[in-house]
Design a protein around this motif. Sequence first.
Motif, short mmCIF file in Angstrom:
data_model
loop_
_atom_site.label_atom_id
_atom_site.label_comp_id
_atom_site.label_asym_id
_atom_site.label_seq_id
_atom_site.Cartn_x
_atom_site.Cartn_y
_atom_site.Cartn_z
N LEU A 195 0.83 -1.21 0.00
CA LEU A 195 0.00 0.00 0.00
C LEU A 195 0.86 1.26 0.00
N GLY A 198 2.19 1.88 -3.38
CA GLY A 198 1.18 2.22 -4.37
C GLY A 198 1.01 1.19 -5.46
N ARG A 199 1.64 0.03 -5.33
CA ARG A 199 1.54 -1.02 -6.34
C ARG A 199 1.29 -2.36 -5.67
N ASN A 274 -7.48 -5.53 -4.24
CA ASN A 274 -8.04 -4.91 -3.04
C ASN A 274 -8.50 -5.97 -2.04
N LEU A 329 -5.06 3.56 5.70
CA LEU A 329 -4.16 3.50 4.56
C LEU A 329 -4.80 2.77 3.39
N LEU A 332 -7.22 5.06 1.64
CA LEU A 332 -6.56 6.08 0.84
C LEU A 332 -5.99 5.52 -0.45
N ARG A 333 -5.58 4.25 -0.43
CA ARG A 333 -4.90 3.66 -1.58
C ARG A 333 -5.77 2.75 -2.43
N ASP A 336 -6.35 3.18 -6.16
CA ASP A 336 -5.19 3.02 -7.04
C ASP A 336 -4.89 1.56 -7.37
N LEU A 337 -5.59 0.64 -6.69
CA LEU A 337 -5.28 -0.78 -6.84
C LEU A 337 -6.37 -1.54 -7.58
N ALA A 652 7.18 3.56 -7.84
CA ALA A 652 6.28 4.19 -6.87
C ALA A 652 7.06 5.10 -5.94
#
Length: 654
Positions: A195, A198-199, A274, A329, A332-333, A336-337, A652
């Motif tokens: 997380l 970001g990947r 996710n 967290l 928030l992320r 992006d996933l 990232a």
Amino acid sequence: MIPEIGHVFMILGLLFALALSVIPMWGAARQDAYLISYRNPLTYGMFVSFAMAIFILGYCFYVDDFSVAYVAGHSNSQLPLIFKLAAVWGGHEGSLLFWVFSIAIWAAAIALLGRNLEAVYTARVLSVLGMITAGFALFALLTSNPFDRILPEVPMDGQDLNPMLQDIGLVFHPPALYLGYVGFSVTFAFAIAALMSGRLDAAWARWSRPWTLAAWIFLTAGNALGSWWAYYELGWGGWWFWDPVENASFMPWIVGTALLHSLIVTEKRGTFRNWTILLAICAFSLTLLGTFIVRSGIITSVHAFAADPARGMFILALLGLSVGGSFLLFALRASDLLSPARFELLSRESALLIGNVLLMIATASVLLGTLYPVLLDSLGGGQVSVGPPYFNAVFNPIALTLFVLMGLTLFLRWRRTEGRSLIPLLLPAGISLAAGIAVASRVPSGFTLWVVAGIATAVWLLLTHGLHLFTQLRNNDGWTLQRLNRSYMGMWIAHIGVAASVFGATMVSWFETERSVQMGPGYGAELAGYTFVYDRTLAYEGSNYSAKQGVIRILDSNERHIATVTPQRNTYHVRGNTMTKQGIDWGLTRDLYVAMGDPIDRDLYAVRLSYKPFVRWIWIGSLLMMVGAGLAISAHARVPTRRHVSQPVATAAA
């Protein structure tokens, strides 16, 4: 002086953990290779510190240092050496230190085996583990220090270890359980690191899956050993009773099972990202919740540690910080996933997703039944108990549905499956249903649908996996072994283990027979076609107990001698408790179980005789599950090289 050295090592381990929490994480944020390079030395320092603390605590037990409060409360000079050493984790304070040491073991293993992984990534993983270690180490030092002294009045002898714990089960069950519990913190750390970067890609799933499998194996072993211990230790011969503490270790196992299957989809198809992260967080959260249940004093259980509510509040604070921070967290992320992969309803992805959802529903049902009495009592609703009837009624239908889905998923393809390709499964389904009905018709208490469902699903799993193995071995060109890789065989063996456990649990639950009798020298009794003849009663002295042992011969229907069992009653000198040790003649298809109860007069005892068909298949199945998971780990033995994972993380981080 020796206990103080152990205390110093605990403090030193805390300092290493705090440094590990900050320095590599800060280095990863700044892309500072010098700070990142401290990740392994700090991890090894933390491991050595807590290893020395554990060693010194064991030494205190070995030399009977009763000036240490924990030793005085859980040992005695007459206690056998093996139980003195196992008493290190036999109480709250020592088991908590072992818990912290277990985290250090996992962290050191990652530092040792993760050298080919991206440095920034491992820095974050180890920093997260350092934070978890620091939290529990601080808890141990502030509220549960195993090296606290009793001064100046040192007792002449200790209060002895709880007689219920003076069993070989104490040597193996708690360490396996703790290593499994704590092992899910590794997957949690990988998830948090992903997380942060970001990947979340196939490389992440490929790397974290063996660690998750290892944690799952230990937790499976812990639950199986606990079940086995309860079976032969408790006079009523129970192997599972839905006790709150049993549930506390069972819930992470269920979510861990869902996590393993989700990781497969993430690794092979790049989807469920996710969902995989969420399951990793939930598995770790449930281990913390289980710790709270066991050590807070909010529930009453034969397995729970005697702990005050203040300790429970500390654990609750740790739970809130770690779980709350990780979910924040994740929120928030999460956007992006998102995975671009698409699949239809009739596909392997859909089946695995439905299975994971069912596993989470099953976990929620167990969690509700475990915490409902506590919540109701705290709200002034009075005291109630939630026992096996609730769990069996709610959990079993979900589990049986999952077992049917396990056999079906094998024949589904990724993304899309043609419905007509499933027609060959009608034959195994019909045979399975017929087998369930045939076995249920022989239940002594009368026909029941639970037996139909249990036997049918076990046979279904066996037939579908056998059919799928046949299709893997045979192709258009003839027979081949190329498709039987270790990953596939690991899955196959583990699923067969599930079938064996389901069959054993169904058979012993509905076909067990028992009889309570009065027996003494010269008495006999019959049960399930066997004759039990009480020959004599022996008396002897153990190292710290006195024992009365019955010698009972077992004859078959032809009056041939097949076994001699020796149930006994031990009265422990220090605490005065009396514990029973069962006499069991085990077999692949049945156990003959004899429990020696209270004396009725000088020669007669209350004796319980039990016939338990196929009960050992429960633990044979558990062993097969662990063997299968071990094969799957061996298939992932080659760690990813730097080029596999460095690109996503480096991008990232940049």
